[in-house]
Design an enzyme around this catalytic site. Structure first.
Site, PDB file in Angstrom:
ATOM      1  N   ASP A  10      18.111 -88.483  24.508  1.00 55.83           N
ATOM      2  CA  ASP A  10      18.323 -87.141  25.051  1.00 55.83           C
ATOM      3  C   ASP A  10      19.131 -87.304  26.334  1.00 55.83           C
ATOM      4  OD1 ASP A  10      18.137 -84.334  25.346  1.00 55.83           O
ATOM      5  OD2 ASP A  10      16.450 -84.548  26.711  1.00 55.83           O
ATOM      6  N   SER A  11      19.625 -86.180  26.833  1.00 60.07           N
ATOM      7  CA  SER A  11      20.331 -86.225  28.105  1.00 60.07           C
ATOM      8  C   SER A  11      19.363 -86.564  29.236  1.00 60.07           C
ATOM      9  CB  SER A  11      20.983 -84.874  28.386  1.00 60.07           C
ATOM     10  OG  SER A  11      19.978 -83.881  28.465  1.00 60.07           O
ATOM     11  N   TYR A  42      23.777 -82.019  30.064  1.00 64.33           N
ATOM     12  CA  TYR A  42      24.907 -82.052  29.140  1.00 64.33           C
ATOM     13  C   TYR A  42      25.432 -80.626  28.876  1.00 64.33           C
ATOM     14  CZ  TYR A  42      24.493 -86.973  27.523  1.00 64.33           C
ATOM     15  OH  TYR A  42      24.496 -88.343  27.408  1.00 64.33           O
ATOM     16  N   GLY A  43      24.545 -79.642  29.005  1.00 65.78           N
ATOM     17  CA  GLY A  43      24.892 -78.256  28.664  1.00 65.78           C
ATOM     18  C   GLY A  43      26.263 -77.796  29.155  1.00 65.78           C
ATOM     19  N   CYS A  73      18.077 -83.802  21.134  1.00 66.24           N
ATOM     20  CA  CYS A  73      18.848 -82.944  22.044  1.00 66.24           C
ATOM     21  C   CYS A  73      19.654 -81.955  21.197  1.00 66.24           C
ATOM     22  CB  CYS A  73      19.778 -83.805  22.876  1.00 66.24           C
ATOM     23  SG  CYS A  73      20.916 -82.866  23.899  1.00 66.24           S
ATOM     24  N   THR A  75      21.870 -79.863  22.283  1.00 68.34           N
ATOM     25  CA  THR A  75      23.254 -79.776  22.750  1.00 68.34           C
ATOM     26  C   THR A  75      24.125 -80.848  22.078  1.00 68.34           C
ATOM     27  OG1 THR A  75      22.367 -78.942  24.818  1.00 68.34           O
ATOM     28  CG2 THR A  75      24.664 -79.625  24.842  1.00 68.34           C
ATOM     29  N   GLU A 152      14.491 -81.410  35.158  1.00 63.38           N
ATOM     30  CA  GLU A 152      14.831 -82.830  35.304  1.00 63.38           C
ATOM     31  C   GLU A 152      14.506 -83.342  36.709  1.00 63.38           C
ATOM     32  OE1 GLU A 152      16.236 -86.076  33.276  1.00 63.38           O
ATOM     33  OE2 GLU A 152      16.003 -84.091  32.428  1.00 63.38           O
ATOM     34  N   CYS A 183      16.165 -75.824  23.149  1.00 64.69           N
ATOM     35  CA  CYS A 183      16.525 -76.927  24.056  1.00 64.69           C
ATOM     36  C   CYS A 183      15.262 -77.750  24.256  1.00 64.69           C
ATOM     37  CB  CYS A 183      17.023 -76.384  25.392  1.00 64.69           C
ATOM     38  SG  CYS A 183      17.220 -77.679  26.652  1.00 64.69           S
TER      39      CYS A 183
HETATM   40  N1  DGL Z   1      17.596 -81.223  26.230  1.00 57.27           N
HETATM   41  C1  DGL Z   1      18.877 -81.006  25.715  1.00 57.27           C
HETATM   42  C2  DGL Z   1      18.914 -79.964  24.631  1.00 57.27           C
HETATM   43  O1  DGL Z   1      18.022 -79.941  23.816  1.00 57.27           O
HETATM   44  C3  DGL Z   1      20.051 -80.974  26.661  1.00 57.27           C
HETATM   45  C4  DGL Z   1      19.963 -80.211  27.887  1.00 57.27           C
HETATM   46  C5  DGL Z   1      21.098 -80.517  28.820  1.00 57.27           C
HETATM   47  O2  DGL Z   1      21.294 -81.702  29.142  1.00 57.27           O
HETATM   48  O3  DGL Z   1      21.779 -79.582  29.243  1.00 57.27           O
HETATM   49  O4  DGL Z   1      19.811 -79.177  24.545  1.00 57.27           O
END
Ligand code: DGL
Length: 263
Positions: A10-11, A42-43, A73, A75, A152, A183
């Site tokens: 995951d990010s 990552y969004g 994740c 994203t 985070e 998410c």
């Molecule tokens: N937890 C991730 C998701 O399910 C990514 C969130 C992110 O890094 O913006 O989208």
């Protein structure tokens, strides 16, 4: 090969919500969790950036000899899972399972909310799912990039709650009775979200479905572990102390090994 670990990426810490469900379903398996905390969130990134970052995570896990990879994740899944599968054909890659279908089955008043990162909300992947399963339903599909960094960074829950109240207001006005969390970071806020939306709103996330999917693939690929020798390792590209603290609390992961890596 069967005793090799499952890799989960995951990010950041969000994927731990998914890992916890997979461990429950597959207690004999070993796991490597890899969080790209340095590059989280990552969004707000472009698909090309997300692809390049995810590729490095997968390369690391392949070097660690994992037998299967779970992209915990949404994203990453919506922006590049097909390309990753094409580029790494040697290993099964599972993505997040969107909760749109489950949400549409569970609504009583036909009004559903979906909350994810902006990247996920605006993706063709999500829009196509809504088209497919949302016939006859009223769906409010919203993206936010404000919550992931707060979770985070272990931001104070009172601060997070203030922002959540603003982000969730449109769902209250829309009178949803089901909210799908798109998410993997958001289940960390489930209690607060439930308090704001009230007890009548059902909150769904995809961790159970991903755990079931992981088990199905291990069975169909003949990859289930045969011995009860589960080892769990956690790697982060970011702040080890913060990551470890949260992972320990969340997973009760007393015997696990935590390490910081440079990718
Ligand atoms: N937890 C991730 C998701 O399910 C990514 C969130 C992110 O890094 O913006 O989208």
């Amino acid at each position: 090969m069967n005793e090799n670990p499952i890799g989960v990426i995951d990010s950041g810490i969000g994927g731990l919500t998914i890992l916890a469900e997979i461990i429950k379903k597959l207690p004999d398996e070993s796991f490597i969790y890899l969080a790209d905390s340095k590059n989280c969130p990552y969004g707000p990134k472009t698909s090309v950036e997300i692809y390049n970052l995810s590729k490095r995570l997968i390369e690391f896990l392949i070097k660690e000899k994992v037998k299967l990879i779970v992209i915990a994740c949404n994203t990453i899944t919506v922006s590049c899972i097909e390309k990753l599968r094409k580029d790494f054909p040697q290993i099964p890659i599972i993505g997040t399972v969107p909760v749109v279908k489950t949400a549409s089955k569970n609504t009583k008043n036909g009004r559903i909310g979906i909350l994810s990162t902006k990247q996920t909300a605006e993706s063709l992947y999500q829009k196509n799912l809504i088209k497919k399963f949302g016939k006859g339903l009223k769906i409010l599909n919203l993206g936010t990039d404000r919550l992931v960094s707060l979770i985070e960074n272990g931001e104070d829950k009172i601060e997070i709650r203030k922002i959540l109240e603003k982000e969730l207001k449109p769902f209250i006005d829309f009178k949803i009775d089901v909210l799908a969390l798109g998410c993997s970071h958001f289940p960390f806020l489930k209690k607060e979200i439930q308090e704001i939306l009230g007890n009548k709103v059902l909150i769904l996330d995809s961790s159970g479905a991903i755990a079931r999917q992981t088990k199905r693939i291990l069975i169909s690929e003949n990859l289930l572990s045969e011995y009860n020798k589960s080892v769990k390792s956690f790697y982060t590209t970011g702040d080890l102390y913060r990551f470890e603290r949260i992972a320990r609390i969340y997973l009760n992961a007393g015997k696990s090994i935590f390490e910081k890596i440079k990718l």
